[in-house]
Design a protein around this motif. Structure first.
Motif, PDB file in Angstrom:
ATOM      1  N   GLU A  75       0.898  11.549 -10.125  1.00 53.18           N
ATOM      2  CA  GLU A  75       0.143  12.795 -10.023  1.00 53.18           C
ATOM      3  C   GLU A  75       1.040  14.006 -10.256  1.00 53.18           C
ATOM      4  OE1 GLU A  75      -1.694  12.627  -6.235  1.00 53.18           O
ATOM      5  OE2 GLU A  75      -3.445  11.477  -6.940  1.00 53.18           O
ATOM      6  N   ALA A  76       2.250  13.951  -9.687  1.00 55.92           N
ATOM      7  CA  ALA A  76       3.206  15.051  -9.889  1.00 55.92           C
ATOM      8  C   ALA A  76       3.570  15.186 -11.360  1.00 55.92           C
ATOM      9  CB  ALA A  76       4.446  14.828  -9.024  1.00 55.92           C
ATOM     10  N   LYS A  77       3.800  13.995 -11.967  1.00 60.03           N
ATOM     11  CA  LYS A  77       4.146  14.002 -13.389  1.00 60.03           C
ATOM     12  C   LYS A  77       2.991  14.550 -14.219  1.00 60.03           C
ATOM     13  CE  LYS A  77       7.224  12.836 -16.498  1.00 60.03           C
ATOM     14  NZ  LYS A  77       8.553  13.471 -16.508  1.00 60.03           N
ATOM     15  N   ASN A  78       1.778  14.128 -13.849  1.00 56.53           N
ATOM     16  CA  ASN A  78       0.596  14.588 -14.576  1.00 56.53           C
ATOM     17  C   ASN A  78       0.433  16.113 -14.454  1.00 56.53           C
ATOM     18  OD1 ASN A  78      -2.038  14.094 -15.940  1.00 56.53           O
ATOM     19  ND2 ASN A  78      -2.856  14.896 -14.013  1.00 56.53           N
ATOM     20  N   LYS A  79       0.693  16.609 -13.205  1.00 64.81           N
ATOM     21  CA  LYS A  79       0.600  18.058 -13.005  1.00 64.81           C
ATOM     22  C   LYS A  79       1.631  18.794 -13.846  1.00 64.81           C
ATOM     23  CE  LYS A  79       0.420  21.525  -9.345  1.00 64.81           C
ATOM     24  NZ  LYS A  79       1.279  22.465 -10.054  1.00 64.81           N
ATOM     25  N   GLU A  80       2.829  18.229 -13.900  1.00 68.38           N
ATOM     26  CA  GLU A  80       3.894  18.846 -14.708  1.00 68.38           C
ATOM     27  C   GLU A  80       3.485  18.875 -16.173  1.00 68.38           C
ATOM     28  OE1 GLU A  80       8.638  18.156 -15.750  1.00 68.38           O
ATOM     29  OE2 GLU A  80       7.635  16.911 -14.238  1.00 68.38           O
ATOM     30  N   CYS A  81       2.929  17.730 -16.630  1.00 63.54           N
ATOM     31  CA  CYS A  81       2.489  17.668 -18.045  1.00 63.54           C
ATOM     32  C   CYS A  81       1.362  18.663 -18.311  1.00 63.54           C
ATOM     33  CB  CYS A  81       2.039  16.240 -18.368  1.00 63.54           C
ATOM     34  SG  CYS A  81       3.385  15.050 -18.438  1.00 63.54           S
ATOM     35  N   GLN A  82       0.442  18.760 -17.320  1.00 65.98           N
ATOM     36  CA  GLN A  82      -0.680  19.701 -17.478  1.00 65.98           C
ATOM     37  C   GLN A  82      -0.173  21.137 -17.544  1.00 65.98           C
ATOM     38  OE1 GLN A  82      -3.929  18.627 -17.826  1.00 65.98           O
ATOM     39  NE2 GLN A  82      -4.309  20.780 -18.433  1.00 65.98           N
TER      40      GLN A  82
ATOM     41  N   SER B 214       0.842  -1.208   0.000  1.00 65.07           N
ATOM     42  CA  SER B 214       0.000   0.000   0.000  1.00 65.07           C
ATOM     43  C   SER B 214       0.870   1.247   0.000  1.00 65.07           C
ATOM     44  CB  SER B 214      -0.906  -0.019   1.223  1.00 65.07           C
ATOM     45  OG  SER B 214      -1.656   1.182   1.301  1.00 65.07           O
ATOM     46  N   CYS B 215       1.933   1.242   0.726  1.00 65.35           N
ATOM     47  CA  CYS B 215       2.853   2.415   0.755  1.00 65.35           C
ATOM     48  C   CYS B 215       3.516   2.639  -0.599  1.00 65.35           C
ATOM     49  CB  CYS B 215       3.913   2.213   1.838  1.00 65.35           C
ATOM     50  SG  CYS B 215       3.216   2.327   3.514  1.00 65.35           S
ATOM     51  N   GLY B 216       3.897   1.546  -1.239  1.00 64.56           N
ATOM     52  CA  GLY B 216       4.545   1.670  -2.566  1.00 64.56           C
ATOM     53  C   GLY B 216       3.586   2.217  -3.585  1.00 64.56           C
ATOM     54  N   ALA B 217       2.318   1.781  -3.539  1.00 65.58           N
ATOM     55  CA  ALA B 217       1.319   2.258  -4.504  1.00 65.58           C
ATOM     56  C   ALA B 217       1.057   3.739  -4.312  1.00 65.58           C
ATOM     57  CB  ALA B 217       0.037   1.466  -4.336  1.00 65.58           C
ATOM     58  N   LYS B 218       0.965   4.172  -3.036  1.00 68.55           N
ATOM     59  CA  LYS B 218       0.728   5.590  -2.789  1.00 68.55           C
ATOM     60  C   LYS B 218       1.868   6.452  -3.313  1.00 68.55           C
ATOM     61  CE  LYS B 218      -2.215   5.054   1.283  1.00 68.55           C
ATOM     62  NZ  LYS B 218      -2.340   5.304   2.748  1.00 68.55           N
ATOM     63  N   LYS B 219       3.091   5.940  -3.121  1.00 66.96           N
ATOM     64  CA  LYS B 219       4.241   6.691  -3.614  1.00 66.96           C
ATOM     65  C   LYS B 219       4.214   6.800  -5.116  1.00 66.96           C
ATOM     66  CE  LYS B 219       9.260   6.780  -3.357  1.00 66.96           C
ATOM     67  NZ  LYS B 219      10.495   6.102  -2.865  1.00 66.96           N
ATOM     68  N   LYS B 220       3.841   5.636  -5.736  1.00 68.63           N
ATOM     69  CA  LYS B 220       3.787   5.628  -7.210  1.00 68.63           C
ATOM     70  C   LYS B 220       2.707   6.569  -7.705  1.00 68.63           C
ATOM     71  CE  LYS B 220       5.295   3.803 -11.040  1.00 68.63           C
ATOM     72  NZ  LYS B 220       6.679   3.997 -11.463  1.00 68.63           N
ATOM     73  N   ILE B 221       1.571   6.547  -7.005  1.00 72.61           N
ATOM     74  CA  ILE B 221       0.458   7.429  -7.399  1.00 72.61           C
ATOM     75  C   ILE B 221       0.866   8.889  -7.243  1.00 72.61           C
ATOM     76  CG2 ILE B 221      -1.858   8.183  -6.729  1.00 72.61           C
ATOM     77  CD1 ILE B 221      -2.459   5.249  -6.029  1.00 72.61           C
TER      78      ILE B 221
END
Length: 278
Positions: free
Chosen positions: A28-35, A17-24
């Protein structure tokens, strides 16, 4: 044992669960950067599109201005061509007028030369040293003024013998110049005259003129078509009539030797036509 397995399972699930949250979070950060990049690119694209529209409008304005300049240039070229053509025609017209004026002046000069030569001949022939005979030129016309006492007796229109001698000299010159006419003018003073033949000074001046014209025609063979008789009476005096000397000066006969006007202008016209044909 079961408890250990449960703990291991929970621990794995926790780690997973911790790994998934980190990946998410990373996604999300990458998506924000792309946006953000997309938004920035969109803004730049809109700016470029706006600049493109402005440039396109400027290009259309330049094309329109260029077309107007081309049209103006063509108009100026046309006007310049017409102006040059009109200027050339004007200069040509001025040259023609200058030529005509020159020809006219030449004709007048030749006419004046003939007149001066005629004056010289008349002065030499009639004896200009006689104070009662005056020969001069006024406006291109030769005037021979003969005092009354050389031609007539007082109040008479009968020509004296001495007058015929003088008239013979004048007639010889006039007869030789077939292109000239001869006008005889009678002049009197202002002393009234009235008798069965003469009503006034008009009559006296006219009869004196016709008497001389008849002599020029009958005695000296001047063509009557070249002769003119005129009476001026007392109305063109040379001086005042308040003295005997003044009245004597005013009693005179003038013989005008002048070119025939129609022939003179025919000569000018021929000169101009001759110049135009060159």
């Amino acid at each position: 044992m079961k408890r250990a397995i449960v703990l291991l399972t929970l621990s794995a699930m926790t780690l997973t669960s911790c790994g998934a949250k980190k990946k998410i979070a990373e996604l999300e950060a990458k998506n924000k950067e792309c946006q953000d990049m997309l938004n920035s690119a969109t803004v730049k694209l809109n700016t470029c599109l706006a600049e493109k529209d402005v440039m396109a409008a400027r290009i259309e304005d330049l094309k329109s201005s260029n077309n107007q300049l081309i049209t103006t240039k063509d108009q100026i070229t046309t006007l310049s061509s017409k102006g040059a053509e009109n200027l050339e025609k004007t200069l040509e017209s001025l040259k023609e007028k200058d030529l005509k004026i020159t020809r006219l002046q030449d004709a007048l000069t030749r006419k004046d030369s003939v007149t001066i030569a005629l004056v010289t001949s008349i002065k030499r022939a009639v004896g200009v040293n006689d104070p009662d005979i005056q020969v001069n030129v006024e406006k291109g016309v030769v005037y021979i003024s003969i005092a009354d006492k050389l031609l007539f007796k007082s109040g008479s229109y009968q020509v004296s013998d001495r007058a015929k001698e003088i008239l013979g000299k004048v007639a010889a010159i006039v007869k030789d110049k077939s292109e000239f006419e001869c006008m005889v003018e009678g002049h009197t003073d202002n002393v009234p005259i009235k008798n069965p033949v003469l009503q006034d000074n008009w009559d006296l001046s006219v009869k004196r003129a016709t008497s001389i014209v008849r002599i020029l025609q009958n005695d000296f063979g001047i063509d009557p078509k070249r002769l003119v008789a005129a009476g001026r009476g007392e109305y063109v005096p040379l001086t005042g009539n308040d003295t005997a000397e003044g009245r004597a000066t005013n009693r005179r006969t003038r013989i005008l030797v002048l070119p025939k006007i129609d022939q003179f202008y025919d000569m000018i016209e021929k000169e101009m036509k001759g110049q135009g044909g060159k």
